[in-house]
Design a protein around this motif. Structure first.
Motif, PDB file in Angstrom:
ATOM      1  N   ARG A 230     -27.336  -2.034 -49.757  1.00 11.58           N
ATOM      2  CA  ARG A 230     -26.291  -3.010 -49.426  1.00 11.58           C
ATOM      3  C   ARG A 230     -24.944  -2.339 -49.620  1.00 11.58           C
ATOM      4  N   SER A 231     -23.885  -2.957 -49.120  1.00 11.38           N
ATOM      5  CA  SER A 231     -22.544  -2.393 -49.345  1.00 11.38           C
ATOM      6  C   SER A 231     -21.539  -3.515 -49.593  1.00 11.38           C
ATOM      7  N   ASN A 232     -21.991  -4.598 -50.225  1.00 14.91           N
ATOM      8  CA  ASN A 232     -21.109  -5.752 -50.432  1.00 14.91           C
ATOM      9  C   ASN A 232     -20.386  -5.673 -51.773  1.00 14.91           C
ATOM     10  N   TYR A 233     -19.471  -4.727 -51.865  1.00 16.63           N
ATOM     11  CA  TYR A 233     -18.714  -4.540 -53.095  1.00 16.63           C
ATOM     12  C   TYR A 233     -17.339  -5.160 -52.984  1.00 16.63           C
ATOM     13  N   PHE A 234     -16.650  -5.239 -54.114  1.00 15.77           N
ATOM     14  CA  PHE A 234     -15.336  -5.872 -54.107  1.00 15.77           C
ATOM     15  C   PHE A 234     -14.230  -4.842 -53.877  1.00 15.77           C
TER      16      PHE A 234
ATOM     17  N   GLU B 113     -12.774   1.251 -52.985  1.00 18.48           N
ATOM     18  CA  GLU B 113     -13.382   2.540 -53.357  1.00 18.48           C
ATOM     19  C   GLU B 113     -14.906   2.436 -53.272  1.00 18.48           C
ATOM     20  N   SER B 114     -15.444   1.336 -53.792  1.00 19.12           N
ATOM     21  CA  SER B 114     -16.899   1.157 -53.791  1.00 19.12           C
ATOM     22  C   SER B 114     -17.407   0.871 -52.383  1.00 19.12           C
TER      23      SER B 114
ATOM     24  N   ILE C 102     -35.123   4.544 -66.861  1.00 20.46           N
ATOM     25  CA  ILE C 102     -33.910   4.665 -67.681  1.00 20.46           C
ATOM     26  C   ILE C 102     -32.716   4.946 -66.778  1.00 20.46           C
ATOM     27  N   VAL C 103     -31.709   4.074 -66.846  1.00 19.53           N
ATOM     28  CA  VAL C 103     -30.534   4.214 -65.989  1.00 19.53           C
ATOM     29  C   VAL C 103     -29.311   4.569 -66.821  1.00 19.53           C
ATOM     30  N   ASP C 104     -28.374   5.265 -66.188  1.00 21.64           N
ATOM     31  CA  ASP C 104     -27.127   5.699 -66.834  1.00 21.64           C
ATOM     32  C   ASP C 104     -26.035   4.698 -66.514  1.00 21.64           C
ATOM     33  N   ILE C 105     -25.459   4.098 -67.530  1.00 20.79           N
ATOM     34  CA  ILE C 105     -24.434   3.096 -67.267  1.00 20.79           C
ATOM     35  C   ILE C 105     -23.088   3.576 -67.796  1.00 20.79           C
ATOM     36  N   ALA C 106     -22.093   3.609 -66.904  1.00 24.47           N
ATOM     37  CA  ALA C 106     -20.736   4.031 -67.267  1.00 24.47           C
ATOM     38  C   ALA C 106     -19.945   2.796 -67.709  1.00 24.47           C
ATOM     39  N   PRO C 107     -18.823   3.013 -68.440  1.00 27.21           N
ATOM     40  CA  PRO C 107     -18.068   1.866 -68.971  1.00 27.21           C
ATOM     41  C   PRO C 107     -17.596   0.895 -67.889  1.00 27.21           C
ATOM     42  N   ASP C 108     -17.353   1.377 -66.656  1.00 17.00           N
ATOM     43  CA  ASP C 108     -16.873   0.475 -65.606  1.00 17.00           C
ATOM     44  C   ASP C 108     -17.966   0.166 -64.580  1.00 17.00           C
ATOM     45  N   SER C 109     -19.215   0.471 -64.909  1.00 14.92           N
ATOM     46  CA  SER C 109     -20.356   0.214 -64.007  1.00 14.92           C
ATOM     47  C   SER C 109     -20.217   0.932 -62.676  1.00 14.92           C
ATOM     48  N   SER C 110     -19.387   1.948 -62.586  1.00 14.31           N
ATOM     49  CA  SER C 110     -19.262   2.728 -61.352  1.00 14.31           C
ATOM     50  C   SER C 110     -19.783   4.136 -61.593  1.00 14.31           C
ATOM     51  N   PRO C 111     -20.191   4.797 -60.499  1.00 15.08           N
ATOM     52  CA  PRO C 111     -20.771   6.132 -60.667  1.00 15.08           C
ATOM     53  C   PRO C 111     -19.731   7.197 -61.048  1.00 15.08           C
ATOM     54  N   ILE C 112     -20.231   8.347 -61.461  1.00 12.43           N
ATOM     55  CA  ILE C 112     -19.378   9.515 -61.699  1.00 12.43           C
ATOM     56  C   ILE C 112     -19.940  10.645 -60.841  1.00 12.43           C
ATOM     57  N   VAL C 113     -19.205  11.034 -59.793  1.00 11.34           N
ATOM     58  CA  VAL C 113     -19.564  12.207 -58.987  1.00 11.34           C
ATOM     59  C   VAL C 113     -18.369  13.120 -59.094  1.00 11.34           C
ATOM     60  N   SER C 114     -18.537  14.268 -59.750  1.00 17.00           N
ATOM     61  CA  SER C 114     -17.325  14.936 -60.208  1.00 17.00           C
ATOM     62  C   SER C 114     -17.542  16.402 -60.550  1.00 17.00           C
ATOM     63  N   LYS C 115     -16.429  17.143 -60.501  1.00 13.45           N
ATOM     64  CA  LYS C 115     -16.345  18.436 -61.160  1.00 13.45           C
ATOM     65  C   LYS C 115     -16.282  18.165 -62.665  1.00 13.45           C
TER      66      LYS C 115
ATOM     67  N   ARG D 176      -8.018   4.926 -64.688  1.00 12.47           N
ATOM     68  CA  ARG D 176      -8.247   4.516 -63.290  1.00 12.47           C
ATOM     69  C   ARG D 176      -9.663   3.959 -63.122  1.00 12.47           C
ATOM     70  N   LEU D 177     -10.053   3.002 -63.921  1.00 13.50           N
ATOM     71  CA  LEU D 177     -11.420   2.508 -63.827  1.00 13.50           C
ATOM     72  C   LEU D 177     -11.635   1.726 -62.531  1.00 13.50           C
ATOM     73  N   VAL D 178     -12.844   1.822 -61.981  1.00 19.38           N
ATOM     74  CA  VAL D 178     -13.226   1.017 -60.818  1.00 19.38           C
ATOM     75  C   VAL D 178     -14.201  -0.031 -61.355  1.00 19.38           C
ATOM     76  N   ASP D 179     -13.635  -1.113 -61.884  1.00 17.67           N
ATOM     77  CA  ASP D 179     -14.462  -2.013 -62.679  1.00 17.67           C
ATOM     78  C   ASP D 179     -15.205  -3.014 -61.794  1.00 17.67           C
ATOM     79  N   GLU D 180     -16.217  -2.496 -61.119  1.00 17.02           N
ATOM     80  CA  GLU D 180     -17.000  -3.325 -60.201  1.00 17.02           C
ATOM     81  C   GLU D 180     -17.818  -4.354 -60.978  1.00 17.02           C
ATOM     82  N   GLY D 181     -18.229  -4.010 -62.190  1.00 17.84           N
ATOM     83  CA  GLY D 181     -18.991  -4.957 -63.009  1.00 17.84           C
ATOM     84  C   GLY D 181     -18.191  -6.218 -63.263  1.00 17.84           C
ATOM     85  N   ALA D 182     -16.900  -6.061 -63.552  1.00 11.38           N
ATOM     86  CA  ALA D 182     -16.046  -7.219 -63.798  1.00 11.38           C
ATOM     87  C   ALA D 182     -15.696  -7.925 -62.495  1.00 11.38           C
ATOM     88  N   ALA D 183     -15.491  -7.159 -61.402  1.00 10.31           N
ATOM     89  CA  ALA D 183     -15.029  -7.750 -60.144  1.00 10.31           C
ATOM     90  C   ALA D 183     -16.125  -8.549 -59.466  1.00 10.31           C
TER      91      ALA D 183
END
Lengths: 96, 416
Positions: free
Chosen positions: B81-85, B88-89, B339-352, B404-411
């Motif tokens: 699905r792609s129904n995000y708020f 960025e998401s 087992i899932v990895d949960i970040a503080p803002d419920s958004s992924p980390i794809v990064s250097k 710069r959190l992308v707080d999709e969990g809250a949104a």
């Protein structure tokens, strides 16, 4: 299902409790003096060990008190329950 | 690689389907690779495929400690699905959904993608108001989303308890018609077969035991099958991200939790859509085999136990039988956990990362499956160019220090 020994109410089912995550996190004494990176570490960085984890729990549907639990994150076995003001028990020591 | 086609299906029928070639090789690890990917799930295999296909880097190894897709890829409920708020998401997940729509053709593999539509239910007037805001946000971003009334939902989901006295009284909802379900194993196998065909070495039963770092750069990987030299490592290991990143001296803002799923015994087709409800955290779909596939929220405490705790199972199933009373007669066939990895803002980390040549893909939380194509594509781009793909610039590791959190969990009220 985890059975948790509330320091005030005795052994109760996990369903009555809320896990508050890692315990013993120390807020920087002078927040204005720390860097953004250090502040982010304080806010967001957690231990996340595979094994013994020191964490806070609240007896939400009971006495509503917070307390500490030393728990294995693989087996979910509780190794020690201690009060918020107690020091972290040493791994392998009495009750841990 | 022999193409999968109707003609070849008929041809192999003449020999009883005993002469199909292997889908991928089982090579011995070479002493050196240009890029090593840790983790042979959907994300790791997709990363290797896009490295070879789009970035022209074919001297690549994928190291998997168990078997392909045996982690969360093979354990999830396979919803796209792609129904995000937040934009960025939505940008990222919409790109991923489009990749799902063409994946069968792109990879010459039937992933059984069925765009059955994904319905979110609101159980109060207040939740419905938030849903309208959420649905509008999705629409203005150019993504399909249809607000539905109580009557429309009753017609679309006949088994739903629409009584005005129901414990969870339905007030309305919204539907993303293009959302759907696919065959999760097939997605992993499709990427594995396509990557192998482009020269990628997929090495199973090969556990990474250490990372060699010198002068702030990645030098190599230590594995249960010997040392491998490489300048670039991509990490795509759900669940154990903090443990693997720690091998490079990097701490991640990730907490590992267990996410459960379960299936009922198979029944005849009775349930046409994926129906979710953020408030009670339960979602249901019906698989092609007829099983009702049931999922919910993650267990409520940190865990590496791949099984799931009973109180969460009970809460999810309570919601299921309140919402669909007829399902109370079904037998539950299997229940499992990953087992899932949960970040503080419920958004992924794809990064250097602070270590040159070490790239991470983590924090997929409860919704990494739908991100497999875009996650692989963007991680491959980030590895190849040593700078983030535009779609994942908002999801960098340093966003936490920058606030710069992308707080999709809250949104959106749900985890990713």
């Amino acid at each position: 299902m985890i059975r948790i020994e509330c320091p005030w109410c005795g052994p109760r089912s996990e369903a009555e409790f809320t896990c508050g995550g890692q315990s013993h996190i120390v807020r920087p004494a002078d927040p204005a003096a720390v860097s953004d990176r250090e502040w982010a570490q304080y806010l967001y960085q957690r231990d996340n060990p595979k094994g013994l984890h020191y964490e806070r729990w609240r007896h939400t549907f009971g006495c509503r008190q917070w307390f500490n639990v030393a728990r294995d994150t693989v087996t979910h076995e509780i190794r020690a329950v201690y009060r918020m003001t107690d020091l972290k028990p040493a791994p392998g020591g009495e009750g841990v | 690689m022999e193409k999968y086609s109707g003609f070849n299906l008929l041809k192999h029928a003449l020999t009883g389907h005993r002469r199909w070639p292997r889908s991928w090789r089982s090579p011995e690890p070479k002493p050196r690779y240009d890029v090593v990917i840790i983790g042979g799930g959907g994300h790791g295999l997709a990363t290797a495929y896009y490295l070879a296909k789009e970035q022209g880097i074919t001297n690549v190894a994928v190291l998997e400690k168990g078997w392909l897709g045996g982690g969360n890829t093979g354990r999830n409920t396979a919803v796209s699905r792609s129904n995000y708020f937040y934009p960025e998401s939505t940008r990222f997940f919409e790109h991923s959904l489009k990749r799902f729509e063409t994946m069968g053709r792109d990879l010459n593999y039937n992933i059984m993608f069925s765009q059955v539509g994904l319905l979110n239910l609101a159980f109060s007037r207040h939740e419905l108001e938030i849903f309208r805001r959420w649905a509008t946000a999705i629409q203005v971003q150019g993504v399909d989303c249809q607000v539905m009334s109580r009557d429309e939902i009753a017609a679309a989901v006949p088994l739903l308890n629409m009584s005005p006295h129901a414990r969870y009284r339905v007030y309305g909802g919204f539907m993303q018609r293009r959302g759907g379900i696919s065959r999760h194993d097939a997605v992993a196998w499709a990427y594995a077969r396509a990557a192998d065909n482009l020269g990628v070495d997929i090495i199973q039963n090969c556990e990474v035991t250490g990372l060699e770092v010198g002068d702030g750069r990645i030098r190599g990987v230590k594995t249960s099958r010997g040392a491998i030299r490489t300048d670039k490592v991509g990490m795509a290991v759900a669940g154990h991200s903090t443990a693997v990143a720690a091998m490079a001296g990097i701490k991640l803002p990730i907490v590992s939790q267990c996410l459960q799923a379960m299936v009922s015994e198979p029944v005849k087709p009775c349930f046409d859509h994926v129906v979710m409800s953020p408030m009670v955290h339960c979602y249901v779909s019906q698989s092609d085999r007829g099983e009702l596939v049931i999922g919910g929220g993650a267990d409520t405490h940190p865990s590496y136990g791949q099984r799931g705790n009973l109180p969460t199972t009970e809460a999810v199933l309570n919601a299921v039988v309140e919402m669909y009373p007829t399902f109370s007669r079904l037998k539950l066939m299997r229940q499992w956990g990953g087992i899932v990895d949960i970040a503080p803002d419920s958004s992924p980390i794809v990064s250097k990362t602070p270590v040159t040549g070490f790239y991470i893909s983590t924090g997929w939380g409860t919704g990494g499956y739908k991100a497999i194509p875009a996650g692989g594509e963007t991680l491959a781009h980030t590895i190849a160019h040593d700078r983030p793909h535009p779609l994942v610039e908002p999801f960098s590791l340093d966003r936490f220090a920058q606030g710069r959190l992308v707080d999709e969990g809250a949104a959106a009220g749900v985890a990713h």
